[in-house]
Design an enzyme around this catalytic site. Structure first.
Site, PDB file in Angstrom:
ATOM      1  N   GLY A 141       0.830  -1.210   0.000  1.00  0.00           N
ATOM      2  CA  GLY A 141       0.000   0.000   0.000  1.00  0.00           C
ATOM      3  C   GLY A 141       0.856   1.248   0.000  1.00  0.00           C
ATOM      4  O   GLY A 141       0.559   2.240   0.677  1.00  0.00           O
ATOM      5  N   ARG A 159       0.964   5.814  -1.931  1.00  0.00           N
ATOM      6  CA  ARG A 159       0.526   7.114  -1.408  1.00  0.00           C
ATOM      7  C   ARG A 159       0.398   7.037   0.111  1.00  0.00           C
ATOM      8  O   ARG A 159       0.539   5.978   0.707  1.00  0.00           O
ATOM      9  CB  ARG A 159      -0.819   7.505  -2.024  1.00  0.00           C
ATOM     10  CG  ARG A 159      -1.936   6.515  -1.737  1.00  0.00           C
ATOM     11  CD  ARG A 159      -3.215   6.818  -2.484  1.00  0.00           C
ATOM     12  NE  ARG A 159      -2.994   6.733  -3.926  1.00  0.00           N
ATOM     13  CZ  ARG A 159      -2.965   5.589  -4.611  1.00  0.00           C
ATOM     14  NH1 ARG A 159      -3.143   4.435  -3.989  1.00  0.00           N
ATOM     15  NH2 ARG A 159      -2.755   5.571  -5.898  1.00  0.00           N
ATOM     16  N   ASP A 174      -1.981  -7.634  -5.933  1.00  0.00           N
ATOM     17  CA  ASP A 174      -3.125  -7.676  -5.034  1.00  0.00           C
ATOM     18  C   ASP A 174      -2.708  -8.501  -3.827  1.00  0.00           C
ATOM     19  O   ASP A 174      -2.472  -9.712  -3.942  1.00  0.00           O
ATOM     20  CB  ASP A 174      -4.312  -8.324  -5.753  1.00  0.00           C
ATOM     21  CG  ASP A 174      -5.537  -8.489  -4.880  1.00  0.00           C
ATOM     22  OD1 ASP A 174      -5.458  -8.237  -3.654  1.00  0.00           O
ATOM     23  OD2 ASP A 174      -6.586  -8.894  -5.418  1.00  0.00           O
ATOM     24  N   VAL A 175      -2.601  -7.872  -2.649  1.00  0.00           N
ATOM     25  CA  VAL A 175      -2.074  -8.584  -1.485  1.00  0.00           C
ATOM     26  C   VAL A 175      -3.003  -9.688  -0.992  1.00  0.00           C
ATOM     27  O   VAL A 175      -2.586 -10.535  -0.192  1.00  0.00           O
ATOM     28  CB  VAL A 175      -1.761  -7.615  -0.319  1.00  0.00           C
ATOM     29  CG1 VAL A 175      -0.654  -6.646  -0.708  1.00  0.00           C
ATOM     30  CG2 VAL A 175      -3.008  -6.889   0.155  1.00  0.00           C
ATOM     31  N   SER A 235      -4.692   0.044  14.024  1.00  0.00           N
ATOM     32  CA  SER A 235      -5.391   1.327  14.100  1.00  0.00           C
ATOM     33  C   SER A 235      -6.019   1.477  15.476  1.00  0.00           C
ATOM     34  O   SER A 235      -6.306   0.469  16.152  1.00  0.00           O
ATOM     35  CB  SER A 235      -6.491   1.386  13.030  1.00  0.00           C
ATOM     36  OG  SER A 235      -7.348   2.495  13.234  1.00  0.00           O
ATOM     37  N   TYR A 273     -13.536  -3.082   9.531  1.00  0.00           N
ATOM     38  CA  TYR A 273     -12.205  -2.483   9.694  1.00  0.00           C
ATOM     39  C   TYR A 273     -11.678  -2.702  11.113  1.00  0.00           C
ATOM     40  O   TYR A 273     -10.517  -3.074  11.311  1.00  0.00           O
ATOM     41  CB  TYR A 273     -12.309  -0.994   9.372  1.00  0.00           C
ATOM     42  CG  TYR A 273     -11.019  -0.233   9.336  1.00  0.00           C
ATOM     43  CD1 TYR A 273     -10.190  -0.284   8.219  1.00  0.00           C
ATOM     44  CD2 TYR A 273     -10.632   0.583  10.404  1.00  0.00           C
ATOM     45  CE1 TYR A 273      -9.007   0.439   8.167  1.00  0.00           C
ATOM     46  CE2 TYR A 273      -9.452   1.314  10.362  1.00  0.00           C
ATOM     47  CZ  TYR A 273      -8.643   1.236   9.245  1.00  0.00           C
ATOM     48  OH  TYR A 273      -7.475   1.959   9.201  1.00  0.00           O
ATOM     49  N   ALA A 303     -10.667  -6.313  11.583  1.00  0.00           N
ATOM     50  CA  ALA A 303      -9.418  -6.603  10.870  1.00  0.00           C
ATOM     51  C   ALA A 303      -8.220  -6.031  11.615  1.00  0.00           C
ATOM     52  O   ALA A 303      -7.184  -6.697  11.759  1.00  0.00           O
ATOM     53  CB  ALA A 303      -9.488  -6.051   9.453  1.00  0.00           C
ATOM     54  N   LYS A 304      -8.342  -4.798  12.091  1.00  0.00           N
ATOM     55  CA  LYS A 304      -7.219  -4.149  12.771  1.00  0.00           C
ATOM     56  C   LYS A 304      -6.942  -4.790  14.130  1.00  0.00           C
ATOM     57  O   LYS A 304      -5.793  -4.862  14.569  1.00  0.00           O
ATOM     58  CB  LYS A 304      -7.499  -2.655  12.918  1.00  0.00           C
ATOM     59  CG  LYS A 304      -7.473  -1.895  11.593  1.00  0.00           C
ATOM     60  CD  LYS A 304      -6.183  -2.099  10.828  1.00  0.00           C
ATOM     61  CE  LYS A 304      -6.031  -1.124   9.662  1.00  0.00           C
ATOM     62  NZ  LYS A 304      -4.787  -1.373   8.892  1.00  0.00           N
TER      63      LYS A 304
END
Length: 253
Positions: A13, A16, A63-64, A142, A154, A157-158
């Site tokens: 990723g 950017r 694509d990871v 996160s 999210y 996942a984090k």
């Protein structure tokens, strides 16, 4: 650092935002860097910037969440830059919604990039780390791992990445490999700008509202995360493993 002893880092990723800031910092630290993102063309400006400053870099499209694509990418890095012994799992996407509105595809997409992606990349790179007797894995978690409205996918996942990190630290430590996680708070990136837009508020209003809750009274920058990653992947951080460092301008419970 000579090319014979130069560490090779893979940052996912990295076209950017936080990923780009991390590769710039690791290149400045003397590492050769693989700038990996879904679109290889998007990686090339970052690569050109690093090369213009005298560094070594490689743009890699993958694509990871795709096992074959990840294995091909890591093999290419090993061939063109050298055996990778530093991995930063940064790739991520948002598919925010309240639970009753969240689709299965929204859930799967976020899990695929964040959690499956970190698993696949770590598995592919660790063999090089073990062969070299040295490795550093840093995964981006996160503050949302602690729970955040509209981010069931999210947040899960984090949070999962934190457990994944601690397990890697236990399994790989005896091979000279450390694993840590960095959990950013509010960082000014294109992703957070998109969040404000999706909420229908100006980014400045969005930013100011969040800053009012941050003890250091400012928002985070991608460079704040890059500095922390730089330490964790350094030679001197060999006794730091299995940790989650919140880079959020204040304490998080």
């Amino acid at each position: 650092m000579s090319t014979q002893t130069q560490r090779v880092a893979v940052v996912t990723g990295a076209a950017r935002g936080i990923g780009a800031a991390v590769v710039r910092r690791l290149a400045a630290d003397g590492m050769a860097v693989a700038v990996l993102d879904l679109d290889e063309e998007a990686c090339k400006p970052v690569v050109a910037e690093i090369e213009a400053a005298g560094g070594r870099a490689l743009a890699v499209g993958a694509d990871v969440s795709d096992e074959d694509a990840v294995n091909r990418a890591v093999d290419r890095v090993a061939t063109e830059l050298g055996a990778p012994t530093v991995l930063v799992n940064n790739a991520g996407i948002l598919r925010d919604n309240l639970l009753f509105k969240m689709s299965v595809s929204d859930w799967d997409a976020v899990m695929g990039v964040h959690l499956r992606g970190a698993f696949l990349c770590s598995k592919a790179v660790q063999r090089h780390m073990i062969e070299q007797g040295f490795g550093r894995i840093v995964s981006l978690s996160s503050t949302s791992a602690l729970g955040n409205r509209g981010q069931a996918n999210y947040s899960a996942a984090k949070a999962g990445l934190q457990g994944f990190t601690k397990t890697l630290a236990i399994e790989l430590g005896k091979f000279g490999v450390t694993a840590n996680a960095v959990a950013p708070g509010f960082i000014e990136t294109e992703m957070t700008q998109a969040t404000a837009e999706r909420m229908g508020v100006s980014f400045d209003d969005f930013r100011q509202a969040l800053i009012s809750t941050i003890p250091v009274a400012r928002s985070g920058k991608p460079e704040d995360i890059a500095h922390t990653v730089s330490f964790l992947v350094s030679e001197g951080a060999g006794f730091v493993s299995g940790q989650v460092i919140y880079v959020a301008g204040g304490p998080k419970n």
